[in-house]
Design an enzyme around this catalytic site. Sequence first.
Site, PDB file in Angstrom:
ATOM      1  N   GLU A  60      34.620  45.020  58.517  1.00 50.32           N
ATOM      2  CA  GLU A  60      34.965  43.838  59.305  1.00 50.32           C
ATOM      3  C   GLU A  60      36.442  43.861  59.698  1.00 50.32           C
ATOM      4  OE1 GLU A  60      34.262  39.058  59.050  1.00 50.32           O
ATOM      5  OE2 GLU A  60      35.473  39.984  57.476  1.00 50.32           O
ATOM      6  N   TRP A  82      28.233  38.998  61.112  1.00 51.56           N
ATOM      7  CA  TRP A  82      28.350  38.247  62.360  1.00 51.56           C
ATOM      8  C   TRP A  82      27.063  38.222  63.181  1.00 51.56           C
ATOM      9  CZ3 TRP A  82      32.696  35.522  63.948  1.00 51.56           C
ATOM     10  CH2 TRP A  82      33.834  35.675  63.149  1.00 51.56           C
ATOM     11  N   TYR A 146      38.155  37.018  66.199  1.00 50.37           N
ATOM     12  CA  TYR A 146      39.451  37.469  65.686  1.00 50.37           C
ATOM     13  C   TYR A 146      39.980  38.737  66.349  1.00 50.37           C
ATOM     14  CZ  TYR A 146      38.569  33.993  62.079  1.00 50.37           C
ATOM     15  OH  TYR A 146      38.308  32.817  61.423  1.00 50.37           O
ATOM     16  N   ARG A 179      59.610  35.004  62.772  1.00 44.90           N
ATOM     17  CA  ARG A 179      58.593  34.848  63.821  1.00 44.90           C
ATOM     18  C   ARG A 179      57.477  35.883  63.693  1.00 44.90           C
ATOM     19  NH1 ARG A 179      62.735  34.065  69.012  1.00 44.90           N
ATOM     20  NH2 ARG A 179      63.936  32.342  68.095  1.00 44.90           N
ATOM     21  N   CYS A 198      38.415  29.924  61.304  1.00 49.89           N
ATOM     22  CA  CYS A 198      38.714  29.355  59.987  1.00 49.89           C
ATOM     23  C   CYS A 198      40.070  29.850  59.494  1.00 49.89           C
ATOM     24  CB  CYS A 198      37.628  29.734  58.988  1.00 49.89           C
ATOM     25  SG  CYS A 198      36.030  28.987  59.323  1.00 49.89           S
ATOM     26  N   ARG A 218      42.073  26.855  57.561  1.00 42.17           N
ATOM     27  CA  ARG A 218      41.772  25.433  57.746  1.00 42.17           C
ATOM     28  C   ARG A 218      40.542  24.981  56.969  1.00 42.17           C
ATOM     29  NH1 ARG A 218      37.256  24.485  60.635  1.00 42.17           N
ATOM     30  NH2 ARG A 218      36.445  26.222  61.872  1.00 42.17           N
ATOM     31  N   ASP A 221      35.015  28.229  52.434  1.00 43.23           N
ATOM     32  CA  ASP A 221      33.815  28.239  51.592  1.00 43.23           C
ATOM     33  C   ASP A 221      34.177  29.015  50.326  1.00 43.23           C
ATOM     34  OD1 ASP A 221      31.439  28.938  50.337  1.00 43.23           O
ATOM     35  OD2 ASP A 221      30.404  29.532  52.171  1.00 43.23           O
ATOM     36  N   ALA A 315      25.521  28.460  54.161  1.00 44.93           N
ATOM     37  CA  ALA A 315      25.434  27.217  54.926  1.00 44.93           C
ATOM     38  C   ALA A 315      25.686  27.530  56.394  1.00 44.93           C
ATOM     39  CB  ALA A 315      26.467  26.216  54.413  1.00 44.93           C
TER      40      ALA A 315
END
Length: 316
Positions: A60, A82, A146, A179, A198, A218, A221, A315
Amino acid sequence: MLEQPYLDLAKKVLDEGHFKPDRTHTGTYSIFGHQMRFDLSKGFPLLTTKKVPFGLIKSELLWFLHGDTNIRFLLQHRNHIWDEWAFEKWVKSDEYHGPDMTDFGHRSQKDPEFAAVYHEEMAKFDDRVLHDDAFAAKYGDLGLVYGSQWRAWHTSKGDTIDQLGDVIEQIKTHPYSRRLIVSAWNPEDVPTMALPPCHTLYQFYVNDGKLSLQLYQRSADIFLGVPFNIASYALLTHLVAHECGLEVGEFIHTFGDAHLYVNHLDQIKEQLSRTPRPAPTLQLNPDKHDIFDFDMKDIKLLNYDPYPAIKAPVAV
């Protein structure tokens, strides 16, 4: 033990978490605002209290690093993380004429007969993505995920920005910059995305010849997702440090909403009953330096001795 911050988080949510209904209608216990720190010089933070499939984490992350957004690469490496997002696009299209797949995520968990039909249709879908170029281009591509956001962020001017590539060059030339940030959160895209990012933002930090990375997540799980997230961003830290000629420092994992799903409580209690074992170590190909050229065989995990895996429903 290296994974103790994760176990402490899980116990804290069990003890102090607030019950909340959620998007998936499963229900969660959650806390808001938490931070874990992992010293990467002490080992690689892949959990030992349950087996975590490192091959899926590698493939991934390489998918992200290549800027790829098509699940074909993942399927070629037997990675199905995915699949559901691409499959949903297919079954909602006018070209799909198979069995009714409405709300397949919930139905497949509650209805064994439907689950068998769903898995059969998913297998057909995966096979077409693998072997039909036109079909893969149309239905295997997930768009703004991503890989695209890190490597080809779309600007309002119509061009793209290679955020991660640019940050790596900054680390080499201006290592003390404040930065050194890669963002996946674009407010313009959020309303139309299947699943807004996420992992919203991460920042690198260089000190005393060591590279650290802090991730802001943010939504997390804790039982199923966070073990992958810890290992994935720890691996990213190692890879970027490797290219930039630095040692690894810390991986710092900062959460917004960190939650345990109601149907994961027994599983996390079983995991917490286990005594952690020594962390494994990571080995990268010393003959490669550009991380965007790395492939699966260039990343090896040594001395991983976990407890057995613990299954839990996803979920959706």
